[in-house]
Write a protein that holds these residues in place. Structure first.
Motif, mmCIF file in Angstrom:
data_model
loop_
_atom_site.group_PDB
_atom_site.id
_atom_site.type_symbol
_atom_site.label_atom_id
_atom_site.label_comp_id
_atom_site.label_asym_id
_atom_site.label_seq_id
_atom_site.Cartn_x
_atom_site.Cartn_y
_atom_site.Cartn_z
ATOM 1 N N ASN A 1 -7.320 -3.366 -5.070
ATOM 2 C CA ASN A 1 -6.369 -2.256 -5.058
ATOM 3 C C ASN A 1 -5.360 -2.448 -3.930
ATOM 4 O O ASN A 1 -5.628 -3.174 -2.967
ATOM 5 C CB ASN A 1 -7.107 -0.916 -4.948
ATOM 6 C CG ASN A 1 -7.752 -0.720 -3.608
ATOM 7 O OD1 ASN A 1 -7.066 -0.446 -2.618
ATOM 8 N ND2 ASN A 1 -9.083 -0.861 -3.547
ATOM 9 N N PRO A 2 -4.185 -1.836 -4.054
ATOM 10 C CA PRO A 2 -3.131 -2.059 -3.060
ATOM 11 C C PRO A 2 -3.463 -1.501 -1.675
ATOM 12 O O PRO A 2 -2.971 -2.019 -0.670
ATOM 13 C CB PRO A 2 -1.904 -1.366 -3.647
ATOM 14 C CG PRO A 2 -2.405 -0.451 -4.706
ATOM 15 C CD PRO A 2 -3.712 -1.007 -5.173
ATOM 16 N N TYR A 3 -4.314 -0.475 -1.592
ATOM 17 C CA TYR A 3 -4.677 0.070 -0.280
ATOM 18 C C TYR A 3 -5.516 -0.941 0.515
ATOM 19 O O TYR A 3 -5.284 -1.154 1.705
ATOM 20 C CB TYR A 3 -5.454 1.382 -0.419
ATOM 21 C CG TYR A 3 -4.711 2.472 -1.157
ATOM 22 C CD1 TYR A 3 -3.432 2.862 -0.780
ATOM 23 C CD2 TYR A 3 -5.296 3.113 -2.236
ATOM 24 C CE1 TYR A 3 -2.757 3.868 -1.446
ATOM 25 C CE2 TYR A 3 -4.627 4.123 -2.917
ATOM 26 C CZ TYR A 3 -3.357 4.488 -2.520
ATOM 27 O OH TYR A 3 -2.687 5.490 -3.194
ATOM 28 N N ALA A 4 -6.489 -1.546 -0.151
ATOM 29 C CA ALA A 4 -7.313 -2.568 0.510
ATOM 30 C C ALA A 4 -6.458 -3.780 0.877
ATOM 31 O O ALA A 4 -6.621 -4.364 1.957
ATOM 32 C CB ALA A 4 -8.465 -2.988 -0.406
ATOM 33 N N TYR A 5 -5.539 -4.137 -0.003
ATOM 34 C CA TYR A 5 -4.629 -5.259 0.251
ATOM 35 C C TYR A 5 -3.868 -5.031 1.562
ATOM 36 O O TYR A 5 -3.846 -5.882 2.450
ATOM 37 C CB TYR A 5 -3.670 -5.373 -0.938
ATOM 38 C CG TYR A 5 -2.670 -6.494 -0.868
ATOM 39 C CD1 TYR A 5 -3.020 -7.779 -1.238
ATOM 40 C CD2 TYR A 5 -1.354 -6.245 -0.472
ATOM 41 C CE1 TYR A 5 -2.089 -8.815 -1.204
ATOM 42 C CE2 TYR A 5 -0.427 -7.268 -0.434
ATOM 43 C CZ TYR A 5 -0.799 -8.543 -0.804
ATOM 44 O OH TYR A 5 0.130 -9.571 -0.768
ATOM 45 N N GLU B 1 3.360 4.978 -6.027
ATOM 46 C CA GLU B 1 4.248 5.405 -4.937
ATOM 47 C C GLU B 1 4.049 4.533 -3.697
ATOM 48 O O GLU B 1 5.016 4.169 -3.024
ATOM 49 C CB GLU B 1 3.996 6.876 -4.591
ATOM 50 C CG GLU B 1 4.510 7.834 -5.630
ATOM 51 C CD GLU B 1 4.131 9.278 -5.324
ATOM 52 O OE1 GLU B 1 3.931 9.612 -4.135
ATOM 53 O OE2 GLU B 1 4.039 10.068 -6.282
ATOM 54 N N PHE B 2 2.815 4.216 -3.413
ATOM 55 C CA PHE B 2 2.473 3.348 -2.284
ATOM 56 C C PHE B 2 3.169 1.987 -2.442
ATOM 57 O O PHE B 2 3.803 1.486 -1.508
ATOM 58 C CB PHE B 2 0.948 3.180 -2.244
ATOM 59 C CG PHE B 2 0.431 2.313 -1.141
ATOM 60 C CD1 PHE B 2 0.171 2.853 0.111
ATOM 61 C CD2 PHE B 2 0.162 0.968 -1.355
ATOM 62 C CE1 PHE B 2 -0.340 2.067 1.132
ATOM 63 C CE2 PHE B 2 -0.340 0.171 -0.341
ATOM 64 C CZ PHE B 2 -0.590 0.720 0.904
ATOM 65 N N LEU B 3 3.078 1.418 -3.646
ATOM 66 C CA LEU B 3 3.714 0.122 -3.911
ATOM 67 C C LEU B 3 5.234 0.222 -3.820
ATOM 68 O O LEU B 3 5.889 -0.658 -3.254
ATOM 69 C CB LEU B 3 3.299 -0.401 -5.285
ATOM 70 C CG LEU B 3 1.849 -0.855 -5.409
ATOM 71 C CD1 LEU B 3 1.502 -1.122 -6.870
ATOM 72 C CD2 LEU B 3 1.601 -2.080 -4.553
ATOM 73 N N GLU B 4 5.790 1.279 -4.382
ATOM 74 C CA GLU B 4 7.249 1.447 -4.360
ATOM 75 C C GLU B 4 7.766 1.574 -2.931
ATOM 76 O O GLU B 4 8.823 1.037 -2.588
ATOM 77 C CB GLU B 4 7.662 2.667 -5.200
ATOM 78 C CG GLU B 4 9.133 2.727 -5.489
ATOM 79 C CD GLU B 4 9.678 1.474 -6.170
ATOM 80 O OE1 GLU B 4 10.818 1.074 -5.829
ATOM 81 O OE2 GLU B 4 8.995 0.874 -7.027
#
Length: 186
Positions: free
Chosen positions: A103-107, A164-167
């Motif tokens: 997931n992007p948060y762990a990344y 939203e986190f990725l954007e």
């Protein structure tokens, strides 16, 4: 918060974590993996990481499972705990440290700890990150590598918050490296 390395593979301790508070709770009862934990001031475990050597390369250590109490996610506990394992593994002589994230948060959290995207994925679409010896700042090519990893997540079925986190990170460089000095450990 106290950060503690409890044991190395293959003789790690069993940890019994509440499956309602921790993802991957069942993975921490295995004794063939090393374990590290973060404890609240009252001694309660609030995060854990399990790790083991690569089956084909004894110089490579894999961080297999990282979990933080659902109520404390996003407070930097997981990256600090991974930083402890990273530092102790380097001291122990491991040449490579790797982790696969889903997931992007762990990344993002692992990037803050000095891991970077290798361009590889696992068979289950996790992105593989690897730790390199730190420098004062990221290598100029790291911005493209960081964005390539984020791009892997953009086409996935994610929550609105994850999109939203990725954007918010589109066209940015990797996050600043966090210092983990002063963590206590055994």
């Amino acid at each position: 918060m106290e950060y503690e390395l409890l044991g190395w593979p293959p003789d790690g301790p069993k940890l019994r974590l509440d499956h309602e508070r921790f993802s991957y709770a069942g993975k921490f009862v295995m004794t063939n993996s090393g374990k590290a934990v973060a404890r609240a001031p009252d001694g309660r475990i609030v995060a854990a990481v399990a790790f083991n050597e690569d089956r084909t390369d004894a110089d490579t250590l894999w961080l297999r499972y990282v979990t933080v109490d659902r109520e404390l996610r996003g407070e930097g506990i997981g990256p600090r705990l991974c930083g402890l394992v990273r530092d102790r593994a380097v001291e122990r002589g491991y040449d490579r440290l790797r982790i696969a994230v889903n997931n992007p948060y762990a990344y993002e959290a692992l990037y803050r700890t000095g891991f970077s995207y290798t361009g590889e994925t696992t068979g289950i679409a996790e992105l593989i990150l690897e730790y390199s010896e730190p420098t004062d700042d990221w290598h100029p090519d790291e911005r493209e590598r960081y964005q390539a990893g984020l791009e892997e997540f953009r086409d996935r079925d994610l929550s609105d918050d994850e999109h939203e986190f990725l954007e918010a990170r589109r066209d940015s460089g990797p996050p600043a490296l966090e210092s983990h000095d002063g963590d206590s450990s055994h």
